[in-house]
Motif scaffolding. Structure first.
Motif, PDB file in Angstrom:
ATOM      1  N   PRO A 159       0.771  -1.245   0.000  1.00 36.47           N
ATOM      2  CA  PRO A 159       0.000   0.000   0.000  1.00 36.47           C
ATOM      3  C   PRO A 159       0.801   1.295   0.000  1.00 36.47           C
ATOM      4  N   THR A 160       2.114   1.238   0.128  1.00 31.34           N
ATOM      5  CA  THR A 160       2.896   2.480   0.105  1.00 31.34           C
ATOM      6  C   THR A 160       2.959   3.026  -1.312  1.00 31.34           C
ATOM      7  N   ASP A 161       2.780   4.329  -1.476  1.00 25.92           N
ATOM      8  CA  ASP A 161       2.834   4.948  -2.794  1.00 25.92           C
ATOM      9  C   ASP A 161       4.225   4.809  -3.397  1.00 25.92           C
ATOM     10  N   LYS A 162       4.247   4.785  -4.718  1.00 26.87           N
ATOM     11  CA  LYS A 162       5.488   4.537  -5.450  1.00 26.87           C
ATOM     12  C   LYS A 162       6.564   5.577  -5.144  1.00 26.87           C
ATOM     13  N   GLU A 163       6.182   6.852  -5.096  1.00 24.12           N
ATOM     14  CA  GLU A 163       7.194   7.887  -4.853  1.00 24.12           C
ATOM     15  C   GLU A 163       7.807   7.756  -3.474  1.00 24.12           C
ATOM     16  N   ILE A 164       7.011   7.298  -2.513  1.00 26.75           N
ATOM     17  CA  ILE A 164       7.536   7.111  -1.157  1.00 26.75           C
ATOM     18  C   ILE A 164       8.457   5.906  -1.108  1.00 26.75           C
ATOM     19  N   ASN A 165       8.075   4.821  -1.762  1.00 26.27           N
ATOM     20  CA  ASN A 165       8.956   3.649  -1.816  1.00 26.27           C
ATOM     21  C   ASN A 165      10.302   4.003  -2.435  1.00 26.27           C
ATOM     22  N   ILE A 166      10.280   4.771  -3.504  1.00 24.93           N
ATOM     23  CA  ILE A 166      11.532   5.177  -4.144  1.00 24.93           C
ATOM     24  C   ILE A 166      12.362   6.028  -3.193  1.00 24.93           C
ATOM     25  N   ALA A 167      11.725   6.980  -2.543  1.00 22.96           N
ATOM     26  CA  ALA A 167      12.449   7.860  -1.615  1.00 22.96           C
ATOM     27  C   ALA A 167      13.096   7.063  -0.496  1.00 22.96           C
ATOM     28  N   GLU A 168      12.367   6.093   0.050  1.00 20.70           N
ATOM     29  CA  GLU A 168      12.916   5.289   1.140  1.00 20.70           C
ATOM     30  C   GLU A 168      14.092   4.441   0.672  1.00 20.70           C
ATOM     31  N   LEU A 169      14.000   3.897  -0.535  1.00 22.14           N
ATOM     32  CA  LEU A 169      15.107   3.088  -1.061  1.00 22.14           C
ATOM     33  C   LEU A 169      16.334   3.954  -1.346  1.00 22.14           C
ATOM     34  N   LEU A 170      16.118   5.130  -1.891  1.00 21.52           N
ATOM     35  CA  LEU A 170      17.237   6.052  -2.116  1.00 21.52           C
ATOM     36  C   LEU A 170      17.947   6.366  -0.806  1.00 21.52           C
ATOM     37  N   ASP A 171      17.160   6.623   0.214  1.00 24.37           N
ATOM     38  CA  ASP A 171      17.727   6.989   1.507  1.00 24.37           C
ATOM     39  C   ASP A 171      18.442   5.814   2.171  1.00 24.37           C
ATOM     40  N   SER A 172      17.787   4.649   2.186  1.00 24.94           N
ATOM     41  CA  SER A 172      18.359   3.509   2.908  1.00 24.94           C
ATOM     42  C   SER A 172      19.617   2.973   2.240  1.00 24.94           C
ATOM     43  N   HIS A 173      19.723   3.156   0.919  1.00 23.99           N
ATOM     44  CA  HIS A 173      20.916   2.671   0.201  1.00 23.99           C
ATOM     45  C   HIS A 173      21.888   3.804  -0.135  1.00 23.99           C
ATOM     46  N   ARG A 174      21.595   5.000   0.378  1.00 21.33           N
ATOM     47  CA  ARG A 174      22.482   6.161   0.219  1.00 21.33           C
ATOM     48  C   ARG A 174      22.819   6.407  -1.244  1.00 21.33           C
ATOM     49  N   LEU A 175      21.779   6.491  -2.057  1.00 19.69           N
ATOM     50  CA  LEU A 175      21.938   6.674  -3.494  1.00 19.69           C
ATOM     51  C   LEU A 175      21.680   8.124  -3.881  1.00 19.69           C
ATOM     52  N   ASP A 176      22.403   8.587  -4.889  1.00 22.75           N
ATOM     53  CA  ASP A 176      22.190   9.904  -5.477  1.00 22.75           C
ATOM     54  C   ASP A 176      21.148   9.748  -6.582  1.00 22.75           C
ATOM     55  N   ALA A 177      19.963  10.325  -6.395  1.00 21.74           N
ATOM     56  CA  ALA A 177      18.873  10.130  -7.353  1.00 21.74           C
ATOM     57  C   ALA A 177      19.259  10.542  -8.767  1.00 21.74           C
ATOM     58  N   SER A 178      20.098  11.566  -8.906  1.00 24.19           N
ATOM     59  CA  SER A 178      20.479  12.045 -10.234  1.00 24.19           C
ATOM     60  C   SER A 178      21.340  11.035 -10.984  1.00 24.19           C
ATOM     61  N   ARG A 179      21.891  10.055 -10.258  1.00 22.38           N
ATOM     62  CA  ARG A 179      22.705   9.015 -10.880  1.00 22.38           C
ATOM     63  C   ARG A 179      21.976   7.670 -10.912  1.00 22.38           C
ATOM     64  N   CYS A 180      20.670   7.721 -10.715  1.00 24.90           N
ATOM     65  CA  CYS A 180      19.832   6.523 -10.818  1.00 24.90           C
ATOM     66  C   CYS A 180      18.893   6.687 -12.004  1.00 24.90           C
ATOM     67  N   LEU A 181      18.115   5.654 -12.288  1.00 28.67           N
ATOM     68  CA  LEU A 181      17.196   5.687 -13.422  1.00 28.67           C
ATOM     69  C   LEU A 181      15.930   4.933 -13.063  1.00 28.67           C
ATOM     70  N   MET A 182      14.777   5.542 -13.376  1.00 31.13           N
ATOM     71  CA  MET A 182      13.490   4.877 -13.239  1.00 31.13           C
ATOM     72  C   MET A 182      13.006   4.462 -14.613  1.00 31.13           C
ATOM     73  N   VAL A 183      12.568   3.213 -14.731  1.00 31.98           N
ATOM     74  CA  VAL A 183      12.090   2.659 -15.995  1.00 31.98           C
ATOM     75  C   VAL A 183      10.635   2.236 -15.789  1.00 31.98           C
ATOM     76  N   GLY A 184       9.726   2.824 -16.542  1.00 29.34           N
ATOM     77  CA  GLY A 184       8.319   2.492 -16.358  1.00 29.34           C
ATOM     78  C   GLY A 184       7.513   2.733 -17.614  1.00 29.34           C
ATOM     79  N   ASP A 185       6.255   2.289 -17.575  1.00 32.27           N
ATOM     80  CA  ASP A 185       5.414   2.391 -18.762  1.00 32.27           C
ATOM     81  C   ASP A 185       4.320   3.438 -18.639  1.00 32.27           C
TER      82      ASP A 185
END
Length: 234
Positions: A159-185
């Motif tokens: 039930p967690t919204d997609k943008e929140i799931n992404i934010a939590e994963l970025l934070d927990s894995h200490r990722l720079d969002a500008s150096r990541c990529l989202m692939v979707g339809d």
């Protein structure tokens, strides 16, 4: 920011393969050709409705791929059918949907090039995640049953919204969002990526749902070419 909110589309540069820190994937029609299965299953929840109404429901479903089925059902009952929907009835409809679709989704073909791209990214030790509007328990079941579990270090759904799931994963894995990529339809995937200031690529097999300028590919074989520098964003 999407066009419907402020008339402007943000297009972020796609990192080169050597600069990527991680890749986030939607599931339906981004990794597996399963959206048509789910659309037909969703429509089967409304067998007694008129053809015109069923067409409206189908169009709404496709426009809102990436949102949870519960969110879509609540909207349909409230805004389109103008009928009450209890939590018990909502849960029953969601259960029917899962029972009718999950095996077909497990057996659905991959988006062309999916396994090859996942193997390439895994060989480069790039973290990969699935972030979907599918209920998380069901999503984990599908990913595991398709033999894809070992590719991903995180599988997140509703039930967690997609943008929140992404934010939590970025934070927990200490990722720079500008150096990541989202692939979707779907546009929901783009909005979730932009909410997190993350570059986005759309996977489009029919009509393009994205605003002009947002990069798209026909499949993941094209995405692999793009990441390797052999294809310009479409």
């Amino acid at each position: 920011m999407d066009t419907e909110r402020n008339g402007a589309v943000v297009v972020r540069g796609i990192p080169a393969l050597g600069d990527l820190q991680a890749v986030f994937f939607d599931f339906d029609d981004a990794l597996a050709q399963s959206l048509d299965i789910k659309a037909a299953t969703f429509l089967s929840l409304f067998p007694e409705r008129s053809d015109a109404l069923r067409q409206q429901i189908l169009e709404f479903f496709v426009r809102n791929t990436g949102r949870s089925r519960g969110t879509k059902l609540r909207h349909i009952y409230s805004e389109m059918l103008q009928e009450p929907l209890s939590e018990e009835a909502l849960a029953a409809l969601c259960q029917q949907f899962a029972e009718r679709s999950v095996n077909a989704v497990i057996d659905s073909p991959e988006v062309p090039g999916a396994d090859a791209l996942l193997r390439l990214l895994q060989a480069r030790s790039l973290p990969m995640f699935v972030v979907s509007g599918t209920p998380e328990i069901e999503l984990v079941q599908v990913v595991k049953a398709r033999g894809m579990k070992d590719y991903f270090i995180g599988v997140r759904g509703t039930p967690t919204d997609k943008e929140i799931n992404i934010a939590e994963l970025l934070d927990s894995h200490r990722l720079d969002a500008s150096r990541c990529l989202m692939v979707g339809d779907g546009r929901v995937d783009y909005i979730a990526a932009e909410h997190n200031h993350m570059p986005f690529v759309g996977v489009v097999k029919g009509d393009n749902p994205f605003a002009e300028g947002i990069p798209v590919v026909a499949d993941l074989a094209e995405l692999q070419q793009m990441l390797c520098g052999n294809l310009q964003p479409g």
